[in-house]
Design an enzyme around this catalytic site. Structure first.
Site, PDB file in Angstrom:
ATOM      1  N   HIS A 267       0.826  -1.430  -0.097  1.00 26.92           N
ATOM      2  CA  HIS A 267       0.321  -0.201   0.140  1.00 26.92           C
ATOM      3  C   HIS A 267       0.931   1.243  -0.265  1.00 26.92           C
ATOM      4  O   HIS A 267       1.579   1.608  -0.994  1.00 26.92           O
ATOM      5  CB  HIS A 267      -0.794  -0.127   1.296  1.00 26.92           C
ATOM      6  CG  HIS A 267      -1.730   0.563   1.710  1.00 26.92           C
ATOM      7  ND1 HIS A 267      -2.849   1.415   0.147  1.00 26.92           N
ATOM      8  CD2 HIS A 267      -3.309   1.526   2.170  1.00 26.92           C
ATOM      9  CE1 HIS A 267      -3.533   2.683   0.500  1.00 26.92           C
ATOM     10  NE2 HIS A 267      -4.008   1.798   2.245  1.00 26.92           N
ATOM     11  N   HIS A 308      -2.379  -2.960 -10.010  1.00 26.59           N
ATOM     12  CA  HIS A 308      -2.865  -2.016  -8.628  1.00 26.59           C
ATOM     13  C   HIS A 308      -3.585  -2.548  -8.634  1.00 26.59           C
ATOM     14  O   HIS A 308      -4.500  -3.109  -9.919  1.00 26.59           O
ATOM     15  CB  HIS A 308      -2.966  -0.153 -10.006  1.00 26.59           C
ATOM     16  CG  HIS A 308      -3.612  -0.282  -8.390  1.00 26.59           C
ATOM     17  ND1 HIS A 308      -5.145   0.074  -8.120  1.00 26.59           N
ATOM     18  CD2 HIS A 308      -3.292   0.856  -7.348  1.00 26.59           C
ATOM     19  CE1 HIS A 308      -5.603   1.182  -6.597  1.00 26.59           C
ATOM     20  NE2 HIS A 308      -4.307   1.508  -6.753  1.00 26.59           N
ATOM     21  N   ASP A 365       3.119   5.339  -7.011  1.00 27.09           N
ATOM     22  CA  ASP A 365       4.055   5.831  -5.889  1.00 27.09           C
ATOM     23  C   ASP A 365       5.261   5.475  -7.031  1.00 27.09           C
ATOM     24  O   ASP A 365       6.577   5.762  -6.593  1.00 27.09           O
ATOM     25  CB  ASP A 365       4.263   4.464  -5.075  1.00 27.09           C
ATOM     26  CG  ASP A 365       2.821   4.188  -4.143  1.00 27.09           C
ATOM     27  OD1 ASP A 365       3.243   5.434  -3.629  1.00 27.09           O
ATOM     28  OD2 ASP A 365       2.387   3.512  -3.858  1.00 27.09           O
TER      29      ASP A 365
END
Ligand code: CMC
Length: 429
Positions: A267, A308, A365
Site C-alpha cells: 500500500h 494496482h 508510487d
C-alpha cells in the site's frame, strides 16, 4: 437505486431460488445486494474483496480500465492543475468546491489549528532515535485521543468537525516532529502565515537558529503530492478506518488504524520501496535483469510501483506525477540517475508481454518517490507524506459512514478448521 433483480438458483436436495436486488450507482458496475443470502444459510466468499462493494459512497470514483479518478465528479488531472490541497480537502469533506469566502474560512481554520498540545512533544522523547517515523505517527495520532477529549463524541457532527480540523491541521506538525526527532534536532513550531505545504516544509527543514525560506517550487510540488494522495475510495487503509469507525471508535484511534495499514509495502509503503528498488538496481544496465526477476514465479521480487488492484491501465496520478517530476527536477537543475533507471524500467516493462498481459502499469508510487527525493525528503518520511495527504480521505469516508445509518463491520468466513472434538489431557497428546 434498485434496477432489476438477479436470481440465484441453488441445485441440490431441495432446489431453491433466491431473488437478489441489483443496485446501480451513478457510473460504474452495478452491485448485487447479497444480504438476503445469509437468511438462506449462505455467505459469499471473496478474499481480498476482489468483487465486493463494502459500502455506498459519493466521494470518489475510479474507473480502473479507463484510468480515471474523480473526486466528487472532478477529474484528478484538473484538480492537480487548478486546485490546491486545502480546496481538495474542502471538496472531499463537503461535496462541492468552496466559494471564495468558504475557502478563506476553511484555510484560516486549518492554519490556526496547526499547533499541538505541548505535552505531545514528551511522547517523542520516549522513542528511540532511530524509530521509523510511521511508528511514531501511529502512536502519536492514536495518543491525540488522550488530549482532545472534547472532539471524541462521534455522534455529534460538530465534534466530528472539530476532530476533522484538528487532524488535518496537526498531521504535518506531527510528521515534521517525527523527522526532527530522528535527526536529533529541535521541533519547529508551525507558522500560521504560511500555507499548508509551505508550513510543512518549514517545520521539516527549518531550525530555530535562522529564518526559513521555503522555495515556492518545492512547496508547489509538495502541495501537488498531497492532492494526488488525498483519496482513493475503498482502499485498504480507508476500509480499515471505516471498519474501526463502525465499532464506534474515536476519530484519532480510527486514523491511527489507517496509518498502520498504509505503512505496508503493498500500500503506501510502496513509495519507499520503489526508491530502495531503484537504488538496488543501481544502473541502467541492470534494468533488464530486474524485469526478468520480477517475472520469475520462483522469485518473490516484484517491480515496486507497478500494478494496482483497481487500475488495469495507467494510474492517472502517475501520469500527473511523471510530468511534475520532469518539471521539478528541471526547475531545480537536478540530474537524478535514479530517474533514468525509472524511465528505462518503465519503458522495458511497458513493452513486455508479462506486464502487458497482466495489465501492470506504473502506479502513483512509481514517480512520487523521485519527486520527494528531489524535495530533500528522506526515504523514511515518504509514507508519512502519503499519510498526511490521505488523512482527509480517511476522514471524509469515516464521516460519510457516520452520517448515515450504519452497522458494525463484521465479515463472515468459510471455516475449514476442525469440526467439534473433545479436549484431550496433556498426557494423551
Ligand atoms: N511486479 C511483478 N508482478 C506483479 C506485480 C509487480 N509489481 N504486481 C502484480 N504482479 C503479478 C502477480 O505476480 C500476479 O501474477 P499471477 O497471476 O501470475 O500470480 C498478478 O500480477 C496479479 O497480482 P496480484 O498480487 O494478485 O494483484 P493484486 O491486485 O492483489 O495486487 C498490488 C495489487 C498493488 C498489491 C500488486 O500489483 C503489487 O504488489 N505491486 C507492487 C507494490 C506497489 O507498487 N503497491 C502500490 C499500490 S498503489 C498505491 C496504493 O494504493 O497504496
Amino acid at each position: 437505486m434498485v434496477d432489476t433483480k438477479a436470481t440465484l438458483s441453488i441445485k441440490g436436495e431441495s432446489d431453491s431460488a433466491i431473488d437478489l436486488d441489483i443496485r446501480s450507482g451513478t457510473v460504474g458496475p452495478s452491485v448485487v445486494d447479497i444480504a438476503p443470502l445469509s437468511k438462506n444459510g449462505y455467505f459469499t466468499f471473496d478474499p481480498g474483496f476482489v468483487a465486493t462493494a463494502s459500502c455506498e459512497s459519493k466521494i470518489t470514483y475510479i474507473d480502473g480500465d479507463a484510468g480515471t479518478l474523480l473526486h466528487r465528479g472532478y477529474p484528478i488531472e484538473q484538480l492537480a492543475e487548478k486546485s490546491d490541497y486545502l480546496e481538495v480537502c474542502y471538496l472531499l469533506l463537503n461535496g462541492e468546491l468552496p466559494n471564495r469566502e468558504e475557502k478563506e474560512a476553511f484555510d484560516r481554520t486549518v492554519r490556526y489549528h496547526t499547533m499541538l498540545n505541548d505535552n505531545i512533544a514528551d511522547f517523542y522523547r520516549g522513542f528511540r532515535y532511530d524509530a521509523h517515523p510511521m511508528a511514531m505517527m501511529c502512536a502519536t495520532v492514536g495518543a491525540m485521543s488522550s488530549f482532545y477529549h472534547d472532539s471524541l463524541d462521534i455522534n455529534d457532527p460538530e465534534s466530528r468537525q472539530v476532530a476533522t480540523f484538528r487532524l488535518i491541521s496537526k498531521m504535518p506538525t506531527l510528521a515534521a516532529m517525527s523527522y526532527k526527532h530522528s535527526i536529533g534536532q529541535p521541533s519547529m513550531y508551525p507558522r500560521n502565515e504560511l500555507d499548508y505545504a509551505e508550513n510543512f516544509l518549514h517545520m521539516m527543514f527549518g531550525n530555530p537558529c535562522e529564518e526559513t525560506n521555503v522555495n515556492p517550487i518545492l512547496a508547489d510540488a509538495m502541495d501537488k503530492i498531497f492532492i494526488l494522495h488525498a483519496d482513493h475510495e475503498q482502499n485498504a487503509s480507508t476500509s480499515t478506518v471505516r471498519l474501526a469507525g463502525s465499532s464506534g471508535a474515536n476519530p484519532f484511534a480510527c486514523i491511527a488504524a489507517g496509518i498502520a495499514t498504509l505503512w505496508g509495502p503493498s500500500h503506501g509503503g510502496a513509495n519507499e520501496a520503489v526508491l530502495r528498488m531503484l537504488g538496488e538496481i543501481g544502473d541502467i544496465s541492470n534494468v533488464e535483469a530486474a524485469v526478468k526477476r520480477a517475472k520469475d514465479k520462483d522469485d518473490a521480487f516484484r517491480l515496486m510501483g507497478f500494478g494496482h488492484r483497481v487500475y488495469k491501465n495507467f494510474d492517472p496520478r502517475a501520469k500527473v506525477l511523471k510530468k511534475s517530476c520532469d518539471q521539478v527536477l528541471g526547475e531545480l537543475g537536478i540530474n537524478d540517475p535514479l530517474l533514468d533507471i525509472a524511465r528505462k524500467l518503465e519503458e522495458i516493462a511497458l513493452e513486455d508481454s508479462y506486464f502487458i498481459d497482466k495489465k501492470l502499469y506504473p502506479n502513483v508510487d512509481f514517480y512520487s518517490g523521485i519527486i520527494l527525493q528531489a524535495l530533500g525528503i528522506p526515504l523514511s518520511m515518504f509514507t508519512v507524506i502519503f499519510a498526511i495527504g490521505r488523512t482527509v480521505g480517511w476522514i471524509a469516508h469515516w464521516n460519510e459512514m457516520l452520517s448515515e445509518p450504519y452497522k458494525i463491520g463484521r465479515p463472515r468466513q468459510l471455516y475449514t478448521g476442525h469440526a467439534i472434538r473433545d479436549y484431550r489431557d496433556i498426557e494423551q497428546r
